[in-house]
Motif scaffolding. Structure first.
Motif, mmCIF file in Angstrom:
data_model
loop_
_atom_site.group_PDB
_atom_site.id
_atom_site.type_symbol
_atom_site.label_atom_id
_atom_site.label_comp_id
_atom_site.label_asym_id
_atom_site.label_seq_id
_atom_site.Cartn_x
_atom_site.Cartn_y
_atom_site.Cartn_z
ATOM 1 N N ARG A 191 0.812 -1.218 0.000
ATOM 2 C CA ARG A 191 0.000 0.000 0.000
ATOM 3 C C ARG A 191 0.845 1.268 0.000
ATOM 4 N N ARG A 192 2.098 1.175 -0.381
ATOM 5 C CA ARG A 192 3.014 2.315 -0.311
ATOM 6 C C ARG A 192 2.465 3.560 -0.997
ATOM 7 N N ASP A 193 1.777 3.360 -2.116
ATOM 8 C CA ASP A 193 1.316 4.515 -2.888
ATOM 9 C C ASP A 193 0.195 5.278 -2.190
ATOM 10 N N GLU A 194 -0.304 4.750 -1.072
ATOM 11 C CA GLU A 194 -1.353 5.435 -0.321
ATOM 12 C C GLU A 194 -0.784 6.455 0.670
ATOM 13 N N PHE A 195 0.546 6.464 0.838
ATOM 14 C CA PHE A 195 1.153 7.291 1.868
ATOM 15 C C PHE A 195 2.016 8.395 1.267
ATOM 16 N N SER A 196 2.192 9.450 2.064
ATOM 17 C CA SER A 196 2.964 10.609 1.613
ATOM 18 C C SER A 196 4.457 10.292 1.581
ATOM 19 N N LYS A 197 5.195 11.160 0.930
ATOM 20 C CA LYS A 197 6.653 10.996 0.846
ATOM 21 C C LYS A 197 7.274 11.029 2.237
ATOM 22 N N ASP A 198 6.743 11.877 3.122
ATOM 23 C CA ASP A 198 7.296 11.964 4.481
ATOM 24 C C ASP A 198 7.168 10.628 5.212
ATOM 25 N N ILE A 199 5.989 10.016 5.134
ATOM 26 C CA ILE A 199 5.791 8.728 5.806
ATOM 27 C C ILE A 199 6.689 7.662 5.185
ATOM 28 N N LEU A 200 6.807 7.670 3.865
ATOM 29 C CA LEU A 200 7.680 6.707 3.197
ATOM 30 C C LEU A 200 9.126 6.875 3.646
ATOM 31 N N ASN A 201 9.546 8.111 3.850
ATOM 32 C CA ASN A 201 10.916 8.359 4.315
ATOM 33 C C ASN A 201 11.105 7.834 5.733
ATOM 34 N N TYR A 202 10.111 8.106 6.615
ATOM 35 C CA TYR A 202 10.205 7.577 7.976
ATOM 36 C C TYR A 202 10.308 6.052 7.944
ATOM 37 N N TYR A 203 9.501 5.432 7.114
ATOM 38 C CA TYR A 203 9.481 3.973 7.023
ATOM 39 C C TYR A 203 10.802 3.435 6.466
ATOM 40 N N ASP A 204 11.261 4.014 5.376
ATOM 41 C CA ASP A 204 12.481 3.518 4.731
ATOM 42 C C ASP A 204 13.721 3.733 5.593
ATOM 43 N N ASP A 205 13.722 4.795 6.397
ATOM 44 C CA ASP A 205 14.877 5.089 7.247
ATOM 45 C C ASP A 205 14.868 4.308 8.556
ATOM 46 N N ALA A 206 13.745 3.662 8.870
ATOM 47 C CA ALA A 206 13.619 2.951 10.143
ATOM 48 C C ALA A 206 14.508 1.711 10.163
ATOM 49 N N LYS A 207 15.068 1.422 11.328
ATOM 50 C CA LYS A 207 15.931 0.248 11.476
ATOM 51 C C LYS A 207 15.086 -0.985 11.796
ATOM 52 N N THR A 208 15.515 -2.104 11.306
ATOM 53 C CA THR A 208 14.820 -3.361 11.556
ATOM 54 C C THR A 208 15.637 -4.202 12.534
ATOM 55 N N TYR A 209 14.980 -4.592 13.613
ATOM 56 C CA TYR A 209 15.616 -5.420 14.635
ATOM 57 C C TYR A 209 14.950 -6.795 14.638
ATOM 58 N N HIS A 210 15.308 -7.633 15.611
ATOM 59 C CA HIS A 210 14.770 -8.992 15.653
ATOM 60 C C HIS A 210 13.257 -9.014 15.838
ATOM 61 N N ASP A 211 12.718 -7.958 16.480
ATOM 62 C CA ASP A 211 11.271 -7.932 16.751
ATOM 63 C C ASP A 211 10.498 -7.084 15.752
ATOM 64 N N GLY A 212 11.162 -6.550 14.743
ATOM 65 C CA GLY A 212 10.444 -5.792 13.735
ATOM 66 C C GLY A 212 11.114 -4.479 13.354
ATOM 67 N N LYS A 213 10.435 -3.731 12.509
ATOM 68 C CA LYS A 213 10.931 -2.446 12.009
ATOM 69 C C LYS A 213 10.397 -1.333 12.904
ATOM 70 N N TRP A 214 11.296 -0.586 13.545
ATOM 71 C CA TRP A 214 10.925 0.450 14.510
ATOM 72 C C TRP A 214 10.744 1.778 13.773
ATOM 73 N N ILE A 215 9.501 2.191 13.615
ATOM 74 C CA ILE A 215 9.189 3.396 12.851
ATOM 75 C C ILE A 215 8.883 4.542 13.818
ATOM 76 N N PHE A 216 9.772 5.512 13.893
ATOM 77 C CA PHE A 216 9.574 6.703 14.715
ATOM 78 C C PHE A 216 9.080 7.835 13.817
ATOM 79 N N ILE A 217 7.947 8.447 14.190
ATOM 80 C CA ILE A 217 7.356 9.499 13.372
ATOM 81 C C ILE A 217 7.076 10.719 14.246
#
Length: 243
Positions: free
Chosen positions: A67-93
């Protein structure tokens, strides 16, 4: 209400209205919304912003990617820059405006589908400020059995042990505040309107005496306390605006 207050208020209305979760604060600047041991959302408070943390596991990431195309560039940047650990991708917004919050709400619903079961609409009795009189501990139509369930939860929420006052509802001839108007009725009178729903700012954090507890806080409140200590007293918490 400034933008940060609106973000805070709308966050609590959304989370409490859509989800049945415990609210676990650290007493300082962190509030977690949890179901058992699982954290659905963490909010960090700052002087100039709120920081939302949502952790996406593998399945949530697959949904987001589809569903990436449903979100703004800012949200996509937050998501893409987030680090992925053993329990998942930590998205700070970071959120400072209500418009940003709308996208965060959609991310939260990817994390977890709403699980709040609405109160029955068939029995609804509304006050002039939009709260549910029929779900109030003071309402004359509330049974003693229901009060026995509600009062211990209200005691914990409000640190009060006296719930003996009775009221027939906002439109009755003997409403408890007919002679000494509550904050909502007093505000409506000052604006020259009959009730809150006629106001362009409705629903606002002044609409009921309980609604100020909808602001981001750092206390601990469990799901049942929210259900009976807050939600009946927040305008249109379950059903959205009504005509």
């Amino acid at each position: 209400m400034n933008n940060l207050e609106k973000v805070s208020h709308e966050t609590m209305v959304f989370m409490r209205g859509k989800y049945r979760l415990d609210e676990i604060g650290d007493g300082r600047d962190e509030l977690k919304f949890k179901q058992g041991q699982k954290t659905i959302l963490t909010v960090y408070t700052h002087e100039d912003k709120f920081t939302f943390l949502i952790i996406f596991g593998k399945k949530e990431r697959e949904v987001f990617e589809a569903r990436r195309d449903e979100f703004s560039k800012d949200i996509l940047n937050y998501y893409d820059d987030a680090k992925t650990y053993h329990d998942g991708k930590w998205i700070f917004i970071d959120v400072t405006e209500p418009a940003q919050l709308e996208e965060v709400k959609r991310l939260i619903q990817i994390k977890k589908k709403p699980n709040r079961k609405p109160f029955p609409k068939e029995t609804a009795v509304y006050s002039k400020c939009g709260q549910r009189c029929d779900l109030c501990v003071h309402y004359t139509g509330t049974t003693e059995e229901q009060r026995a369930v509600m009062e211990p939860l209200l005691n914990k929420m409000w640190e009060n042990n006296d719930w003996s006052m009775r009221c027939n509802g906002c439109y009755s001839d003997d409403c408890y505040c007919k002679d000494d108007p509550c904050n909502a009725k007093g505000c409506a009178r000052e604006k020259g309107i009959a009730e809150c729903r006629e106001c362009s700012e409705f629903p606002c954090i002044r609409a009921t005496s309980a609604d100020y507890r909808s602001m981001i806080h750092t206390q601990v409140h469990y799901a049942d306390e929210i259900t009976w200590g807050i939600l009946p007293y927040v305008p249109w918490q379950y059903e959205g605006q009504q005509g």
